[in-house]
Motif scaffolding. Sequence first.
Motif, PDB file in Angstrom:
ATOM      1  N   ASN A  47       0.879  -1.006   0.064  1.00  0.00           N
ATOM      2  CA  ASN A  47      -0.149  -0.007  -0.047  1.00  0.00           C
ATOM      3  C   ASN A  47       0.709   1.135   0.109  1.00  0.00           C
ATOM      4  OD1 ASN A  47      -1.911   1.936   0.333  1.00  0.00           O
ATOM      5  ND2 ASN A  47      -2.602   1.321   2.313  1.00  0.00           N
ATOM      6  N   PRO A  48       0.886   2.120  -1.174  1.00  0.00           N
ATOM      7  CA  PRO A  48       1.843   3.252  -1.187  1.00  0.00           C
ATOM      8  C   PRO A  48       1.470   4.446  -0.194  1.00  0.00           C
ATOM      9  CG  PRO A  48       0.469   2.928  -3.212  1.00  0.00           C
ATOM     10  CD  PRO A  48       0.142   1.937  -2.408  1.00  0.00           C
ATOM     11  N   HIS A  73      -0.141 -10.104  -7.300  1.00  0.00           N
ATOM     12  CA  HIS A  73      -1.450 -10.434  -8.019  1.00  0.00           C
ATOM     13  C   HIS A  73      -2.512  -9.773  -7.945  1.00  0.00           C
ATOM     14  CE1 HIS A  73      -1.662 -12.772  -4.077  1.00  0.00           C
ATOM     15  NE2 HIS A  73      -2.893 -12.633  -4.191  1.00  0.00           N
ATOM     16  N   ASN A  74      -2.728  -8.847  -6.814  1.00  0.00           N
ATOM     17  CA  ASN A  74      -3.884  -7.776  -6.682  1.00  0.00           C
ATOM     18  C   ASN A  74      -3.886  -6.998  -7.573  1.00  0.00           C
ATOM     19  OD1 ASN A  74      -4.578  -9.491  -4.397  1.00  0.00           O
ATOM     20  ND2 ASN A  74      -3.337  -8.138  -2.951  1.00  0.00           N
ATOM     21  N   MET A  79       2.939  -3.582  -7.122  1.00  0.00           N
ATOM     22  CA  MET A  79       4.298  -3.617  -7.886  1.00  0.00           C
ATOM     23  C   MET A  79       4.985  -2.109  -7.823  1.00  0.00           C
ATOM     24  SD  MET A  79       6.424  -5.445  -9.178  1.00  0.00           S
ATOM     25  CE  MET A  79       7.638  -5.480 -10.179  1.00  0.00           C
ATOM     26  N   TYR A  80       4.039  -1.033  -7.904  1.00  0.00           N
ATOM     27  CA  TYR A  80       4.621   0.214  -7.879  1.00  0.00           C
ATOM     28  C   TYR A  80       5.228   0.570  -6.645  1.00  0.00           C
ATOM     29  CZ  TYR A  80       4.307   5.246  -6.859  1.00  0.00           C
ATOM     30  OH  TYR A  80       4.806   6.444  -6.594  1.00  0.00           O
ATOM     31  N   SER A  81       4.548   0.015  -5.331  1.00  0.00           N
ATOM     32  CA  SER A  81       5.365   0.180  -4.044  1.00  0.00           C
ATOM     33  C   SER A  81       6.704  -0.022  -3.896  1.00  0.00           C
ATOM     34  CB  SER A  81       4.421  -0.276  -2.667  1.00  0.00           C
ATOM     35  OG  SER A  81       3.076   0.491  -2.854  1.00  0.00           O
ATOM     36  N   LEU A  82       6.841  -1.530  -4.694  1.00  0.00           N
ATOM     37  CA  LEU A  82       8.393  -1.918  -4.463  1.00  0.00           C
ATOM     38  C   LEU A  82       9.189  -1.290  -5.504  1.00  0.00           C
ATOM     39  CD1 LEU A  82       7.280  -5.858  -4.762  1.00  0.00           C
ATOM     40  CD2 LEU A  82       7.845  -4.379  -2.797  1.00  0.00           C
ATOM     41  N   ILE A  83       8.580  -0.659  -6.632  1.00  0.00           N
ATOM     42  CA  ILE A  83       9.364  -0.081  -7.568  1.00  0.00           C
ATOM     43  C   ILE A  83       9.757   1.413  -6.996  1.00  0.00           C
ATOM     44  CG2 ILE A  83       9.474   1.245  -9.927  1.00  0.00           C
ATOM     45  CD1 ILE A  83       8.020  -1.375 -10.831  1.00  0.00           C
ATOM     46  N   PRO A  90      12.138   6.669 -14.267  1.00  0.00           N
ATOM     47  CA  PRO A  90      11.143   7.455 -13.842  1.00  0.00           C
ATOM     48  C   PRO A  90       9.781   6.582 -13.434  1.00  0.00           C
ATOM     49  CG  PRO A  90      11.170   7.241 -16.199  1.00  0.00           C
ATOM     50  CD  PRO A  90      12.223   6.235 -15.931  1.00  0.00           C
ATOM     51  N   PHE A  91       9.801   5.411 -13.334  1.00  0.00           N
ATOM     52  CA  PHE A  91       8.648   4.470 -12.863  1.00  0.00           C
ATOM     53  C   PHE A  91       8.442   4.578 -11.606  1.00  0.00           C
ATOM     54  CE2 PHE A  91      11.236   2.529 -16.440  1.00  0.00           C
ATOM     55  CZ  PHE A  91      10.313   2.888 -17.223  1.00  0.00           C
ATOM     56  N   ASP A  92       9.314   5.251 -10.664  1.00  0.00           N
ATOM     57  CA  ASP A  92       8.886   5.399  -9.235  1.00  0.00           C
ATOM     58  C   ASP A  92       8.068   6.591  -8.998  1.00  0.00           C
ATOM     59  OD1 ASP A  92      10.936   7.418  -9.779  1.00  0.00           O
ATOM     60  OD2 ASP A  92      12.118   6.734  -7.939  1.00  0.00           O
ATOM     61  N   GLN A  93       7.508   7.262  -9.978  1.00  0.00           N
ATOM     62  CA  GLN A  93       6.688   8.274 -10.166  1.00  0.00           C
ATOM     63  C   GLN A  93       5.290   7.771 -10.284  1.00  0.00           C
ATOM     64  OE1 GLN A  93       7.883  11.628 -12.492  1.00  0.00           O
ATOM     65  NE2 GLN A  93      10.162  11.326 -11.545  1.00  0.00           N
ATOM     66  N   LEU A  94       4.204   8.131  -9.383  1.00  0.00           N
ATOM     67  CA  LEU A  94       2.806   7.342  -9.793  1.00  0.00           C
ATOM     68  C   LEU A  94       2.398   7.561 -11.214  1.00  0.00           C
ATOM     69  CD1 LEU A  94       0.792   5.699  -8.248  1.00  0.00           C
ATOM     70  CD2 LEU A  94      -0.145   7.693  -7.422  1.00  0.00           C
TER      71      LEU A  94
END
Length: 99
Positions: A47-48, A73-74, A79-83, A90-94
Motif C-alpha cells: 500500500n503506497p 497478484h492483487n 508492484m508500484y510500491s516496490l518500484i 522514472p517509474f517510481d513516480q505514480l
Amino acid sequence: MKPTSGDAKSAESMPIGDFDPDDDQRSILTQIVFNRIILDEGHVIRNPKAAASLAVCRLRAKRRWVVTGTPIHNSRRDMYSLIRFLQFSPFDQLEVFFY
C-alpha cells in the motif's frame, strides 16, 4: 530536534519508536545514508499510502534490495510500491507508472 510547546505533537504524546514520515527532522534514521537497505517481506509495503511504505521510501541508501516470496497478484499498485522503494526512475513516480 525537540518539539516546542507550539508543536501539534509533543514528545510525551508520541509513542517510543513512532515515525512521522512527514517530519524528517524527528528521526535519526532519515539523516543517515546507508550503504545498503534490504527490505525482507517486501509485500508489507504494497500500500503506497501506508505509514510503513512512506517511511522506508524516505530512507537514504546507496543500494536497495527487496526480498519477497509473495507474488504480486492483487493490482499494479502493489508492484508500484516496490518500484518506488527501489527508486527505478522514472517509474517510481505514480503518474509515469500508471500511464
